[in-house]
Every structure is written in structure tokens, then in C-alpha cells.
Scaffold this motif. Structure first.
Motif, PDB file in Angstrom:
ATOM      1  N   GLY A   1       0.773  -1.231   0.000  1.00  0.00           N
ATOM      2  CA  GLY A   1       0.000   0.000   0.000  1.00  0.00           C
ATOM      3  C   GLY A   1       0.801   1.275   0.000  1.00  0.00           C
ATOM      4  O   GLY A   1       0.235   2.376   0.045  1.00  0.00           O
ATOM      5  N   THR A   2       2.129   1.169  -0.057  1.00  0.00           N
ATOM      6  CA  THR A   2       2.984   2.353  -0.096  1.00  0.00           C
ATOM      7  C   THR A   2       4.313   1.994  -0.745  1.00  0.00           C
ATOM      8  O   THR A   2       4.689   0.818  -0.792  1.00  0.00           O
ATOM      9  N   SER A   3       4.998   3.002  -1.239  1.00  0.00           N
ATOM     10  CA  SER A   3       6.320   2.779  -1.829  1.00  0.00           C
ATOM     11  C   SER A   3       7.421   3.363  -0.955  1.00  0.00           C
ATOM     12  O   SER A   3       8.585   3.383  -1.348  1.00  0.00           O
ATOM     13  N   LEU A   4       7.063   3.847   0.227  1.00  0.00           N
ATOM     14  CA  LEU A   4       8.022   4.442   1.150  1.00  0.00           C
ATOM     15  C   LEU A   4       8.063   3.651   2.454  1.00  0.00           C
ATOM     16  O   LEU A   4       7.095   2.993   2.825  1.00  0.00           O
ATOM     17  N   GLY A   5       9.195   3.742   3.126  1.00  0.00           N
ATOM     18  CA  GLY A   5       9.319   3.110   4.426  1.00  0.00           C
ATOM     19  C   GLY A   5       9.958   1.734   4.383  1.00  0.00           C
ATOM     20  O   GLY A   5      10.108   1.130   3.318  1.00  0.00           O
ATOM     21  N   PRO A   6      10.329   1.201   5.553  1.00  0.00           N
ATOM     22  CA  PRO A   6      11.012  -0.100   5.633  1.00  0.00           C
ATOM     23  C   PRO A   6      10.198  -1.261   5.076  1.00  0.00           C
ATOM     24  O   PRO A   6      10.744  -2.146   4.414  1.00  0.00           O
ATOM     25  N   THR A   7       8.889  -1.281   5.324  1.00  0.00           N
ATOM     26  CA  THR A   7       8.061  -2.395   4.858  1.00  0.00           C
ATOM     27  C   THR A   7       8.028  -2.456   3.339  1.00  0.00           C
ATOM     28  O   THR A   7       8.126  -3.538   2.750  1.00  0.00           O
ATOM     29  N   ALA A   8       7.903  -1.305   2.688  1.00  0.00           N
ATOM     30  CA  ALA A   8       7.897  -1.273   1.225  1.00  0.00           C
ATOM     31  C   ALA A   8       9.242  -1.726   0.671  1.00  0.00           C
ATOM     32  O   ALA A   8       9.309  -2.397  -0.369  1.00  0.00           O
ATOM     33  N   ALA A   9      10.320  -1.377   1.362  1.00  0.00           N
ATOM     34  CA  ALA A   9      11.656  -1.746   0.890  1.00  0.00           C
ATOM     35  C   ALA A   9      11.884  -3.247   0.925  1.00  0.00           C
ATOM     36  O   ALA A   9      12.695  -3.777   0.152  1.00  0.00           O
ATOM     37  N   ILE A  10      11.184  -3.949   1.814  1.00  0.00           N
ATOM     38  CA  ILE A  10      11.363  -5.399   1.925  1.00  0.00           C
ATOM     39  C   ILE A  10      11.048  -6.095   0.607  1.00  0.00           C
ATOM     40  O   ILE A  10      11.707  -7.071   0.236  1.00  0.00           O
ATOM     41  N   VAL A  11      10.051  -5.601  -0.122  1.00  0.00           N
ATOM     42  CA  VAL A  11       9.693  -6.199  -1.414  1.00  0.00           C
ATOM     43  C   VAL A  11      10.882  -6.131  -2.367  1.00  0.00           C
ATOM     44  O   VAL A  11      11.278  -7.144  -2.966  1.00  0.00           O
ATOM     45  N   SER A  12      11.452  -4.948  -2.517  1.00  0.00           N
ATOM     46  CA  SER A  12      12.588  -4.774  -3.430  1.00  0.00           C
ATOM     47  C   SER A  12      13.820  -5.535  -2.961  1.00  0.00           C
ATOM     48  O   SER A  12      14.520  -6.166  -3.761  1.00  0.00           O
ATOM     49  N   LEU A  13      14.078  -5.482  -1.664  1.00  0.00           N
ATOM     50  CA  LEU A  13      15.254  -6.164  -1.120  1.00  0.00           C
ATOM     51  C   LEU A  13      15.165  -7.677  -1.339  1.00  0.00           C
ATOM     52  O   LEU A  13      16.150  -8.319  -1.707  1.00  0.00           O
ATOM     53  N   SER A  14      13.989  -8.229  -1.116  1.00  0.00           N
ATOM     54  CA  SER A  14      13.805  -9.680  -1.271  1.00  0.00           C
ATOM     55  C   SER A  14      14.004 -10.113  -2.710  1.00  0.00           C
ATOM     56  O   SER A  14      14.717 -11.089  -2.992  1.00  0.00           O
ATOM     57  N   ILE A  15      13.387  -9.392  -3.632  1.00  0.00           N
ATOM     58  CA  ILE A  15      13.475  -9.754  -5.045  1.00  0.00           C
ATOM     59  C   ILE A  15      14.885  -9.515  -5.584  1.00  0.00           C
ATOM     60  O   ILE A  15      15.372 -10.287  -6.421  1.00  0.00           O
ATOM     61  N   ALA A  16      15.549  -8.487  -5.104  1.00  0.00           N
ATOM     62  CA  ALA A  16      16.909  -8.205  -5.565  1.00  0.00           C
ATOM     63  C   ALA A  16      17.897  -9.251  -5.078  1.00  0.00           C
ATOM     64  O   ALA A  16      18.818  -9.645  -5.803  1.00  0.00           O
ATOM     65  N   ALA A  17      17.721  -9.721  -3.851  1.00  0.00           N
ATOM     66  CA  ALA A  17      18.676 -10.663  -3.266  1.00  0.00           C
ATOM     67  C   ALA A  17      18.431 -12.103  -3.699  1.00  0.00           C
ATOM     68  O   ALA A  17      19.366 -12.905  -3.738  1.00  0.00           O
ATOM     69  N   ALA A  18      17.186 -12.457  -4.019  1.00  0.00           N
ATOM     70  CA  ALA A  18      16.840 -13.855  -4.319  1.00  0.00           C
ATOM     71  C   ALA A  18      17.642 -14.456  -5.484  1.00  0.00           C
ATOM     72  O   ALA A  18      18.170 -15.568  -5.355  1.00  0.00           O
ATOM     73  N   PRO A  19      17.751 -13.783  -6.642  1.00  0.00           N
ATOM     74  CA  PRO A  19      18.535 -14.373  -7.740  1.00  0.00           C
ATOM     75  C   PRO A  19      20.017 -14.527  -7.404  1.00  0.00           C
ATOM     76  O   PRO A  19      20.652 -15.517  -7.794  1.00  0.00           O
ATOM     77  N   PHE A  20      20.568 -13.546  -6.691  1.00  0.00           N
ATOM     78  CA  PHE A  20      21.957 -13.632  -6.235  1.00  0.00           C
ATOM     79  C   PHE A  20      22.129 -14.849  -5.336  1.00  0.00           C
ATOM     80  O   PHE A  20      23.081 -15.638  -5.477  1.00  0.00           O
TER      81      PHE A  20
END
Length: 222
Positions: free
Chosen positions: A84-103
């Protein structure tokens, strides 16, 4: 102004630990799924499926080729859709998870490929199912290497949180930029750097200790 140092650092550390913990959980789950799939579907694998193997490999390579800061921007709509938002720690978890998974998937792939093929063939010979081979042979045999790989991935996620802080994710990275750099608070800047260094060292030590302990137990059993 100096009196707020500990309060700011405590808040930033809490947000960073929150992002690292949940991002690591989701990245490990997704990375394991990708890593195991790419190993078992290759030619000569437990469940050979060259077409599936190629699709998974292409996905992993595509995501890994994107710089993290660009990937965050691309994933902002997905973060907004999920949390529901693109700001804050919770929103960042989505990007962090997807970025780290392939690595992480590539690390897991390499770790699983180090398992002695003789043990896999022996499991096949006694009629073990693919599921049994994966979770009773592949993963247990590769466990020390997997733990070291997971340690590298968690450290990478910790570093990613600092980058995510530049676009409103919060945490120590945001604190270093907004207060340490933009407001010329050298005390906050150096303190955040020190905390991140200590955090990374703690993660590395924990991972190394765990992997060595498993290896020692395995050596005694042998």
C-alpha cells in the motif's frame, strides 16, 4: 542537537534490522526455490526439464544484471500494490527480497552442485523420490556451504538497505544521508558507518561459526 544522537541511531538500527530480517527470510525462501529448481531441471538432473531450466536461468540472470537502485525504482509499483505504499522499511522489503533472491539462487546452485554425485546416484538406486533426494541428500550434504552462502546474501541485503535508504526506505542508510550528509552531522555519519560495520561482522561471524560447527559434527559422525 547532540542529545538526539542515540535516539536517531536506535530508530535507524531498528528499521535496518527489521528490513534485513524479513528481507532475508523472503529472499531465502525464493532463492532456495530458484536455486533448487535450476539444479534439478538441468540436463542429467533429478527432474530434467531443459526448457524450464532455461527460463529460470534467464530470469535469474536478468534480475541480477540490474543495478539495485534501478531495480528498486522498477519495483515501486509492486511495493505499492503489496503493502500500500512505496516508502518506508516495509515497502523496501519487497525490493530487497526480489533483488537478493537471484543472487542467492546462484550461490545455492553452486553449493548443491558440490554434492558428491555418487550419493545422489545411491539414493536413486534405492528408489528415493526426487523430493527425498533434495531434502535428505542434496540440502543436508551441502549445508555448510549453503550457510556460508546465506551469510554472504544477508550481508548483501544489509548493504542494500543502505542504498534503499536513499529513496525513502528508512534505516541507517537514510539516517546517514539525511542527517549525516545533508545536515553535516559528522557524528551521525560516522556512527552509522560503525554500526553497519559491526552488524556485518556479527553476521559473518555467526555464519562462519555455524558452518564450522556443522562440519565438526559431521566429521565426528564420520
Amino acid at each position: 542537537m547532540k542529545d538526539d544522537l542515540y535516539e536517531l541511531l536506535l530508530e535507524g538500527l531498528g528499521q535496518t534490522l527489521y528490513m534485513v530480517f524479513w528481507s532475508s527470510i523472503f529472499a531465502i525462501l525464493l532463492g532456495l526455490a530458484l536455486g533448487i529448481s535450476v539444479v534439478v531441471t538441468e540436463r542429467g538432473g533429478i527432474l530434467p526439464a531443459p526448457a524450464v531450466h532455461k527460463v529460470i536461468g534467464t530470469f535469474i540472470n536478468t534480475v541480477r544484471s540490474l543495478p539495485f537502485i534501478i531495480l528498486i525504482v522498477l519495483l515501486l509499483p509492486l511495493s505499492r500494490l503489496i503493502v500500500g505504499t512505496s516508502l518506508g522499511p516495509t515497502a523496501a522489503i519487497v525490493s530487497l527480497s526480489i533483488a537478493a533472491a537471484p543472487f542467492l539462487a546462484r550461490i545455492i546452485e553452486n553449493s548443491l552442485k558440490e554434492v558428491d554425485t555418487g550419493k545422489i546416484e545411491a539414493a536413486k538406486a534405492i528408489g528415493a523420490s526426487p523430493f527425498t533426494i533434495i531434502f535428505r541428500v542434496l540440502i543436508p550434504e551441502a549445508l555448510p556451504a549453503l550457510i556460508r552462502g546465506l551469510t554472504i546474501a544477508v550481508i548483501a541485503i544489509t548493504e542494500f538497505t543502505a542504498v534503499a535508504g536513499a529513496i525513502g526506505a528508512g534505516g541507517l542508510g537514510s539516517l546517514a544521508i539525511r542527517f549525516g550528509y545533508q545536515r553535516f552531522r559528522e557524528d551521525i555519519l560516522f556512527a552509522t558507518v560503525l554500526i553497519i560495520i559491526l552488524l556485518v561482522q556479527s553476521i559473518q561471524w555467526t555464519g562462519d561459526y555455524t558452518a564450522k560447527r556443522i562440519e565438526r559434527k559431521r566429521f565426528k559422525m564420520d
